[in-house]
Design a protein around this motif. Sequence first.
Motif, short mmCIF file in Angstrom:
data_model
loop_
_atom_site.label_atom_id
_atom_site.label_comp_id
_atom_site.label_asym_id
_atom_site.label_seq_id
_atom_site.Cartn_x
_atom_site.Cartn_y
_atom_site.Cartn_z
N PRO A 67 -8.76 4.27 -5.80
CA PRO A 67 -9.03 3.24 -4.77
C PRO A 67 -8.13 2.02 -4.84
O PRO A 67 -7.93 1.36 -3.82
CB PRO A 67 -10.51 2.87 -5.04
N ALA A 71 0.87 4.14 -2.84
CA ALA A 71 0.60 5.54 -2.51
C ALA A 71 1.72 6.45 -3.03
O ALA A 71 1.46 7.53 -3.57
CB ALA A 71 0.46 5.69 -1.00
N ASP A 116 -5.01 0.86 -2.45
CA ASP A 116 -5.16 0.06 -1.23
C ASP A 116 -5.32 -1.43 -1.52
O ASP A 116 -5.55 -2.23 -0.62
CB ASP A 116 -6.38 0.54 -0.43
N LYS A 157 0.83 -1.21 0.00
CA LYS A 157 0.00 0.00 0.00
C LYS A 157 0.86 1.26 0.00
O LYS A 157 0.55 2.25 -0.65
CB LYS A 157 -0.92 0.01 1.22
N LYS A 192 1.03 12.02 -10.11
CA LYS A 192 0.30 13.30 -10.13
C LYS A 192 1.14 14.42 -10.74
O LYS A 192 0.62 15.47 -11.10
CB LYS A 192 -0.13 13.67 -8.71
N HIS A 202 1.46 6.70 -6.83
CA HIS A 202 0.34 7.57 -7.23
C HIS A 202 0.70 9.04 -7.06
O HIS A 202 0.39 9.88 -7.92
CB HIS A 202 -0.92 7.23 -6.41
N GLU A 203 1.37 9.37 -5.95
CA GLU A 203 1.80 10.76 -5.76
C GLU A 203 2.77 11.17 -6.86
O GLU A 203 2.71 12.29 -7.36
CB GLU A 203 2.46 10.92 -4.38
N GLU A 232 -6.46 12.12 -11.08
CA GLU A 232 -7.34 11.47 -10.10
C GLU A 232 -6.79 11.74 -8.70
O GLU A 232 -5.74 11.19 -8.31
CB GLU A 232 -7.39 9.96 -10.35
N PRO A 233 -7.48 12.56 -7.89
CA PRO A 233 -6.96 12.85 -6.54
C PRO A 233 -6.89 11.62 -5.66
O PRO A 233 -6.04 11.51 -4.77
CB PRO A 233 -7.96 13.88 -5.99
N HIS A 234 -7.80 10.69 -5.88
CA HIS A 234 -7.76 9.43 -5.12
C HIS A 234 -8.04 8.27 -6.06
O HIS A 234 -8.97 8.31 -6.85
CB HIS A 234 -8.81 9.43 -4.00
#
Length: 367
Positions: free
Chosen positions: A229, A209, A232, A205, A216, A212-213, A225-227
Motif C-alpha cells: 500500500p 510502482a 501510493d 507513485k 518482485k 516494487h515491480e 508482497e503482490p501489493h
Amino acid sequence: MRKVRHVLGISGGKDSAALAIYMKNNYPHLDIEYYTCDTGKELDETYKLIENLEVYLGKKIIKLKATGDSPELPFDHFLKMYGGFLPSSNSRWCTKKLKLEPFERYVGNDLVISYVGIRGDEEREGYISTKTNIQSIFPFRKNIWSEDVVRSALANENITQILQFHAGLEQNAKSERFAEILRTTLTPSFILERKLNLLLDLDTKQLNAVVHEFLKKTSYPLATEPHFPLIDNEDILVRDDIFKILEESGVGVPEYYKKVSFEINGKTGAYSRSRSGCFFCFFQQKIEWIWLYEQHPELFKKAMEYEGDGYTWMQDEKLEELLVPERMAKIKEDFIKRASKNQNQQSSYLLDILDEQEGVGCAACFI
C-alpha cells in the motif's frame, strides 16, 4: 510463500512515536509489530511515552532485552563485560549490543519490512541491515526506498528491465517523459541522485510502482508482497508535522523536549534535551549535560559514577569539570549567544537551536 512481518521500532523519541501513530491511522490493515530495545538507562519520560503509545495503538510494545534473563540491567551487564570501557562515538558497542543484536535476534530469518521514522527534512539514511531478510521503508520521506534498493533498481544494467516494468503499468500524461528519464544512462554528469529526484518530482507513485515491480524479481522481502500500500504514499512529513501528530493524538510530546528557562549573569535562556535514548548518551551537547544536572541531578550523579579508570563520556573533559561554577556559566552563556543568532530560536522545543543531533549520533538506535 513465506509470510512477511511488518515491524516498527520505538526508540522513545518523537519521530518513531509519530510514525507508529501515522501507520495506525493510515494503514490500519497492516499487522505491525511494535518493539523497543530497553537499555535500562532511559529517562522516565521515555517509558511514559511508550505507555501512552500502547494505549493509543491498542497493542503492547514488545520490550527486547539484550541480556535475556540476566538480573543486571542490559547496559550494566555489557559494561562489565567490556571491563568498564565506556562506549563512545568511535566505539559504539552500546548500539550494537543493546539495539542491533536484540532486534536481529527478534526477527531471526523471517522476511521483515522495517518502518523507519526518518523525516522528509532529514539528510540521512539511517540503519540498513546487512541481513537480506530485513528491508527498511521510510514512510515520512518522498523517497520511501533505501539506498541499496534505488541503486539497484536504477542501475544502468537494469534499464531494459525497468522499462519493461514501466510499460506494464497504467500509462498517464507523464509516462512518456518518465520513460525518457528511466532510459537515460547514469554518467558522471547525470548521477543517480539526479535521476532519482527527477523521477520523484515527476511522479512519485509511478516510481514506487516501478520499483516494487523490480523488487518482485529479487530476494527482498517485498518480492513476496503482490501489493504494497505504501507505493501510493506521497506524504512528506517534517519536524512540525511530527509534533502535530503527537499532540493531536493525545500521546503527547516527551517532556524532555520542552524548554526550561534559566538565568545566568543577568541573561535568560532556555534549554531542553534533543534526543531520546540513554540519559548519559555521549552524543549529547554540553548544555544538555547541564540540563541533566539541573533537571535530573540523580541521573547526572549516576553518569558521573560511570566515569573512572580513564574512561569519560566526553573526550575533552570529565563530568565533574562541568560543575565548576565558572565552567557551567560559560556553557550557558555560549548557548544563549548561539540561540540568539539562530533564526529559528522561536521553536517551542529548541530543537533548531540544539541542531538536533539525535539522528546523526544515534541513527542505528532508530532501526
